[in-house]
Design an enzyme around this catalytic site. Sequence first.
Site, short mmCIF file in Angstrom:
data_model
loop_
_atom_site.label_atom_id
_atom_site.label_comp_id
_atom_site.label_asym_id
_atom_site.label_seq_id
_atom_site.Cartn_x
_atom_site.Cartn_y
_atom_site.Cartn_z
N GLY A 39 62.13 58.61 70.14
CA GLY A 39 62.84 57.93 69.04
C GLY A 39 64.02 58.78 68.58
N ARG A 76 76.03 68.85 69.24
CA ARG A 76 77.31 69.53 68.99
C ARG A 76 77.12 71.05 68.98
NH1 ARG A 76 79.27 71.57 64.21
NH2 ARG A 76 81.53 71.57 63.87
N ARG A 107 62.52 55.99 76.25
CA ARG A 107 61.19 56.41 76.66
C ARG A 107 61.15 56.12 78.16
NH1 ARG A 107 59.97 54.35 71.21
NH2 ARG A 107 59.64 56.23 69.96
N ASP A 129 56.72 65.63 70.62
CA ASP A 129 55.73 66.26 71.51
C ASP A 129 55.73 65.65 72.91
OD1 ASP A 129 54.83 68.19 69.81
OD2 ASP A 129 53.14 67.02 69.03
N SER A 165 58.26 64.37 74.57
CA SER A 165 59.42 64.93 75.27
C SER A 165 59.16 66.39 75.65
CB SER A 165 60.66 64.85 74.36
OG SER A 165 60.86 63.52 73.96
N THR A 200 62.36 64.35 64.98
CA THR A 200 61.69 63.09 64.65
C THR A 200 61.66 62.93 63.13
OG1 THR A 200 59.56 61.93 64.50
CG2 THR A 200 59.43 64.26 65.00
N ASP A 250 59.41 61.69 61.53
CA ASP A 250 58.02 61.74 61.04
C ASP A 250 57.57 63.11 60.56
OD1 ASP A 250 57.92 59.11 61.74
OD2 ASP A 250 56.66 59.38 63.51
N ASP A 267 56.01 65.32 62.23
CA ASP A 267 54.59 65.43 62.63
C ASP A 267 54.40 66.37 63.83
OD1 ASP A 267 55.84 63.81 64.48
OD2 ASP A 267 54.23 62.34 64.58
N MET A 280 57.96 54.31 57.42
CA MET A 280 57.60 54.63 58.80
C MET A 280 56.58 55.76 58.88
SD MET A 280 60.76 54.17 61.40
CE MET A 280 60.94 52.61 62.25
N GLY A 281 56.02 55.94 60.05
CA GLY A 281 55.01 56.96 60.29
C GLY A 281 53.80 56.33 60.92
N ARG A 282 53.88 56.22 62.26
CA ARG A 282 52.80 55.53 62.99
C ARG A 282 51.50 56.30 62.89
NH1 ARG A 282 55.25 53.12 68.13
NH2 ARG A 282 56.08 55.23 68.27
N HIS A 298 63.48 50.20 60.44
CA HIS A 298 64.42 51.10 61.12
C HIS A 298 65.59 51.56 60.27
CE1 HIS A 298 62.08 49.78 64.56
NE2 HIS A 298 62.50 50.89 65.13
N ARG A 329 65.69 55.17 60.08
CA ARG A 329 66.02 56.01 61.24
C ARG A 329 67.53 56.24 61.39
NH1 ARG A 329 62.10 54.90 65.66
NH2 ARG A 329 63.80 54.53 67.08
P1 ADP Z 1 58.45 61.77 71.55
O1 ADP Z 1 59.19 62.78 72.35
O2 ADP Z 1 59.23 61.30 70.37
O3 ADP Z 1 57.04 62.20 71.24
P2 ADP Z 1 57.43 59.95 73.59
O4 ADP Z 1 56.01 60.34 73.40
O5 ADP Z 1 57.76 58.52 73.75
O6 ADP Z 1 58.37 60.43 72.41
O7 ADP Z 1 57.95 60.77 74.87
C1 ADP Z 1 59.29 60.66 75.29
C2 ADP Z 1 59.32 60.75 76.80
O8 ADP Z 1 58.84 62.03 77.22
C3 ADP Z 1 58.42 59.77 77.55
O9 ADP Z 1 59.01 58.51 77.68
C4 ADP Z 1 58.30 60.45 78.89
O10 ADP Z 1 59.45 60.26 79.68
C5 ADP Z 1 58.23 61.91 78.48
N1 ADP Z 1 56.80 62.31 78.42
C6 ADP Z 1 55.90 61.97 77.50
N2 ADP Z 1 54.68 62.46 77.79
C7 ADP Z 1 54.81 63.12 78.95
C8 ADP Z 1 53.91 63.85 79.79
N3 ADP Z 1 52.62 63.98 79.49
N4 ADP Z 1 54.41 64.40 80.92
C9 ADP Z 1 55.71 64.28 81.24
N5 ADP Z 1 56.60 63.60 80.48
C10 ADP Z 1 56.18 63.03 79.36
O1 F6P Z 2 58.46 58.51 65.64
C1 F6P Z 2 59.47 57.96 64.87
C2 F6P Z 2 59.20 56.52 64.56
O2 F6P Z 2 60.27 56.01 63.79
C3 F6P Z 2 57.87 56.23 63.86
O3 F6P Z 2 57.87 56.50 62.49
C4 F6P Z 2 57.67 54.78 64.19
O4 F6P Z 2 56.32 54.44 64.16
C5 F6P Z 2 58.22 54.67 65.58
O5 F6P Z 2 59.13 55.75 65.74
C6 F6P Z 2 58.92 53.38 65.87
O6 F6P Z 2 59.36 53.40 67.18
P1 F6P Z 2 60.25 52.22 67.81
O7 F6P Z 2 61.63 52.41 67.26
O8 F6P Z 2 60.18 52.46 69.26
O9 F6P Z 2 59.64 50.97 67.36
#
Ligand code: ADP
Ligand code: F6P
Length: 319
Positions: A11, A21, A72, A103, A105, A125, A127, A129, A169-171, A249, A252
Amino acid sequence: MKKIGILTSGGDAPGMNAAVRSVVRTAVSLGIEVVGIRKGYNGLIEGDFIPLDSRSVSDIINRGGTFLFTARSPKFKTEEGMARAIANCKEEGIEGIVVMGGDGSFRGALDLSNRGIPCVGIPCTIDNDIASTEYTIGFDTALNTAVEMIDRIRDTAQSHDRCSVVEVMGRNAGYIALYTGIAVGATAILIPEVRPDITSVISKIKKTQKNGKKHFIVILAEGVGGIKDIAEKIERETGIVTKTTILGHVQRGGAPTLRDRLIATKMGYKAVHLLNQGVGNRVVCMRGGDIVDEDITTALEMRKPFDFDLIKIAEEVSI
Ligand code: ADP
Ligand code: F6P
């Protein structure tokens, strides 16, 4: 290091541009070339690269979103996707990558580091979190936006003697709800970290009604859900007209606050200096207000302690 890549993933969060930057300009100052990787890990798989110099990142410090785009990328988690990403890095001469996201990413950054492409993560993020850091880029902007919006809702709730249930927000995390709830003077705050108890919210409204309170704000974290049912129950049992708003959103987007721009700039600077010293497999964190770094595996294993004292304070000042 002669050339590094930079990507934004998961996100988007206000302040990502300010961090990009900072990364670009710190690298340029150190004589390192920078390649922008567009659309998160998808761009790494597809070779969607753009060269970045000091001027490419002009006029973005004040912009929300991410000019590198984000995504994603389920494909990146496959062997084939990972192999293509690494081959593209080698072909482009990318020797290290700064990964901005959460996490998920960072798990991707860990995989790349383990396969010979050192990565440094920057926590982004709204969140807040991520356990390894006290602060994630975007949180402050999201909070300020939510507060501004809910202050507006308060004006109309006050004028009509109504109750407003507002979902923020905050899943999986209630930080946005808790901080915002305190700042807008909410009567009750419902978050995923504490089992939601609508009965006690209703009795609090009734109790404060007897005190002379006539309008009410209830903040609900997205992760709790059920806003319509909650509002209907409040209206049925208290007799107060109850409206619902899902902020969504809007939280965001928007220009990052001073805090987000400053921390993004500091974290971007730190990330490039780590890579330049040949240090990868790290995430940049804030601890005690200082910008430090942590091993990615250790960071991913950490659990964020929730500030239950703050819940108590919120409870006691909303009578
Ligand atoms: P965030 O980084 O905000 O937690 P996501 O959990 O959607 O968001 O992860 C973002 C991207 O990071 C995923 O779409 C994927 O490409 C990569 N990713 C997530 N989990 C893994 C994993 N276990 N191993 C490798 N890449 C991952
Ligand atoms: O992790 C950030 C966040 O904005 C959460 O608070 C929310 O649940 C989620 O992303 C929404 O994601 P998307 O924009 O993919 O619906």
